[in-house]
Motif scaffolding. Structure first.
Motif, short mmCIF file in Angstrom:
data_model
loop_
_atom_site.label_atom_id
_atom_site.label_comp_id
_atom_site.label_asym_id
_atom_site.label_seq_id
_atom_site.Cartn_x
_atom_site.Cartn_y
_atom_site.Cartn_z
N GLY A 215 0.83 -1.19 0.00
CA GLY A 215 0.00 0.00 0.00
C GLY A 215 0.87 1.24 0.00
N ILE A 216 0.65 2.13 -0.94
CA ILE A 216 1.43 3.37 -1.04
C ILE A 216 0.75 4.42 -0.16
CG2 ILE A 216 2.18 5.22 -2.57
CD1 ILE A 216 3.72 2.64 -2.90
N ALA A 217 1.47 4.84 0.87
CA ALA A 217 0.97 5.87 1.78
C ALA A 217 2.04 6.95 1.93
CB ALA A 217 0.64 5.27 3.14
N PRO A 218 1.67 8.22 1.95
CA PRO A 218 2.66 9.30 2.06
C PRO A 218 3.26 9.37 3.46
CG PRO A 218 0.44 10.21 2.11
CD PRO A 218 0.28 8.75 1.82
N VAL B 112 -3.03 5.52 -0.24
CA VAL B 112 -3.60 6.22 -1.38
C VAL B 112 -4.05 5.22 -2.44
CG1 VAL B 112 -3.14 7.91 -3.19
CG2 VAL B 112 -2.19 8.25 -0.91
N PHE B 113 -3.19 4.24 -2.75
CA PHE B 113 -3.54 3.16 -3.66
C PHE B 113 -2.58 2.01 -3.41
CE2 PHE B 113 -0.98 6.31 -6.00
CZ PHE B 113 0.15 5.56 -6.28
N THR B 114 -2.72 0.94 -4.20
CA THR B 114 -1.92 -0.26 -4.01
C THR B 114 -1.05 -0.48 -5.24
OG1 THR B 114 -3.64 -1.26 -2.64
CG2 THR B 114 -2.00 -2.74 -3.58
N LEU B 115 0.19 -0.94 -4.99
CA LEU B 115 1.10 -1.32 -6.07
C LEU B 115 1.32 -2.82 -6.02
CD1 LEU B 115 3.98 1.34 -6.24
CD2 LEU B 115 2.03 1.05 -7.78
N ILE B 116 1.04 -3.50 -7.12
CA ILE B 116 1.31 -4.93 -7.24
C ILE B 116 2.68 -5.10 -7.87
CG2 ILE B 116 0.56 -7.09 -8.29
CD1 ILE B 116 -2.28 -6.00 -8.30
N ASP B 117 3.57 -5.79 -7.17
CA ASP B 117 4.93 -6.01 -7.65
C ASP B 117 4.88 -6.92 -8.88
OD1 ASP B 117 7.58 -6.44 -8.08
OD2 ASP B 117 8.06 -7.01 -6.02
N ALA B 118 5.18 -6.35 -10.04
CA ALA B 118 5.09 -7.11 -11.29
C ALA B 118 6.39 -7.83 -11.64
CB ALA B 118 4.70 -6.18 -12.44
N ARG B 119 7.37 -7.80 -10.77
CA ARG B 119 8.65 -8.44 -11.08
C ARG B 119 8.59 -9.95 -10.90
NH1 ARG B 119 12.36 -5.09 -7.07
NH2 ARG B 119 10.59 -5.69 -5.75
N THR B 120 7.81 -10.41 -9.93
CA THR B 120 7.75 -11.84 -9.65
C THR B 120 6.30 -12.24 -9.41
OG1 THR B 120 9.91 -11.70 -8.57
CG2 THR B 120 8.63 -13.69 -8.18
#
Length: 403
Positions: A52-55, A294-302
């Motif tokens: 989760g991306i939070a400031p 603020v939103f979610t980042l899905i790690d697309a590397r693995t």
């Protein structure tokens, strides 16, 4: 001919029936063997790490650089928070540090002046001590002069008394003419001269005594000045301050600058890795709070396929084994994978051991004949997955191919 044909058809039917039964048995044995040595399950889901991306600072969002479900590269800007308050705080911290350095410089000059005052007071002490020594020597000299003057007075008095007695002795003899007038005149002249010498010696004695008193006064005055100089020296020493209280503030001022700059830098948030943006429900102008996602980042590397295998199949699965992965969105495409790990614990069945504290994967059991077997998660890492196809929690099928 008809009877023979019927018999032939009967035998052919029997042979085909036996062949079908034998083929079914062989196929069943092959399937059992294949599923035993190459475990397969459709109880699988695609999984990836997500954050989760939070400031780390708060303020209004002045720029939002991404859209929901957008793919971003590492280092791409995500959003920006109004940094003006934090830039002002940074400038104030720099100003406070400059003010402190100015205070340290002023205090350093003040301390130098105080040290100089100590040196001057030390020089005054040395000078006054020299005066005291000089006046002490002058006192001794004056006392010696007084003693010499007293001796001169005693000597002059003795000589005057001798001359006076001689005059009184020879004057009666003049009548009887035992002495001449000239002898009487010489005796009278000698008595007058000795009287003058006595007065002069007494005057010199008084002068020497006065000089002694003046020298004693000067000596006392120099001693008083010496005492005052020592007191001033002690006072100047006590007045010397130290830079330590101001120097100790440098760390706090530098820390304030680093914190302010850190906050300024955190006003711009960048992607920490190649990722897919999801669950974006905010827009520019909204007020971002510290720690609020603020939103979610899905790690697309693995990407992984988390497959739940029955406990009886785990003996055929080990880390490093090859596996095939099929996703339901494109079931005709086979993806290669490698077994990363095999789970060693799941949430116990509450009907068997009761309710325990959560902290293990909760894998639901499925009815398998009579006994409900436990299922353990096996994590299969997908090699070279296409990021546009794989989605978190997408259904998948996993087949373990062994080593």
């Amino acid at each position: 001919m008809t009877t023979a044909g019927n018999k032939a058809r009967v035998w052919i039917g029997r042979i085909l029936s036996v062949a079908v039964v034998i083929g079914a048995i062989a196929l069943g044995v092959a399937v059992v063997y294949h599923t035993g040595y190459y475990p397969r399950t459709d109880d699988s889901e695609i999984f990836a790490n997500f954050i989760g991306i939070a400031p780390q600072v708060e303020g209004p969002l002045v720029r939002l650089n991404v859209h929901d479900n957008e793919f971003v590269k590492k280092g791409d800007p995500l959003f920006e928070i109004d940094d003006r308050p934090y830039r002002y705080a940074s400038e104030k911290a720099v100003s406070d540090q400059a003010t402190l350095e100015g205070q340290i410089s002023d205090e350093r000059r003040r301390i130098a002046a105080q040290v100089s005052a100590v040196s001057v007071s030390e020089a005054n002490i040395h000078s006054t001590e020299a005066d005291v020594s000089r006046w002490a020597a002058a006192v001794e000299q004056a006392r010696a002069d007084v003693a010499a003057a007293e001796q001169a007075v005693s000597r002059a008095r003795a000589e005057w008394m001798y001359a006076s007695n001689n005059l009184h002795r020879v004057e009666p003899l003049l009548v009887k003419q035992f002495v001449t007038v000239d002898q009487v005149d010489r005796a009278r002249t000698s008595e007058v001269a000795q009287a003058q010498s006595l007065k002069q010696s007494e005057a010199q004695l008084q002068q020497a005594q006065a000089a002694l008193q003046a020298t004693l006064a000067q000596e006392q005055r120099s001693k008083a000045i010496l005492t005052q100089s020592k007191a001033q020296h002690q006072q100047s020493q006590n007045a010397v301050t130290t830079l330590e209280p101001l120097v100790n503030q440098r760390g706090a001022k530098a820390s304030a600058i680093d914190t302010a700059r850190y906050n300024v830098n955190n006003c711009r948030v960048y992607a920490p890795f190649d990722a897919r943006v999801t669950n974006l429900t905010i827009s520019e102008g909204a007020y971002a709070h510290i720690g609020q996602q603020v939103f979610t980042l899905i790690d697309a590397r693995t990407w992984w396929a988390v497959a739940n295998f029955r406990e009886g199949q785990l003996e055929r699965i080990a880390p490093g084994m090859r596996a095939d992965v099929y996703v339901m969105s494109k079931p005709n495409v086979r993806f290669s994978g490698v077994v990363d790990s095999v789970g060693f614990g799941v949430t116990p069945d509450a009907d068997v051991v009761g309710r325990l504290t959560p902290g293990l994967p909760d894998v639901k059991r499925m009815l398998n004949w009579v006994h409900i077997a436990s299922r353990f998660p096996v994590r299969v890492r997908v090699e070279n997955p296409p990021p546009e196809l794989f989605r978190v929690s997408e259904s998948a099928v996993v087949v373990i191919r062994g080593r």
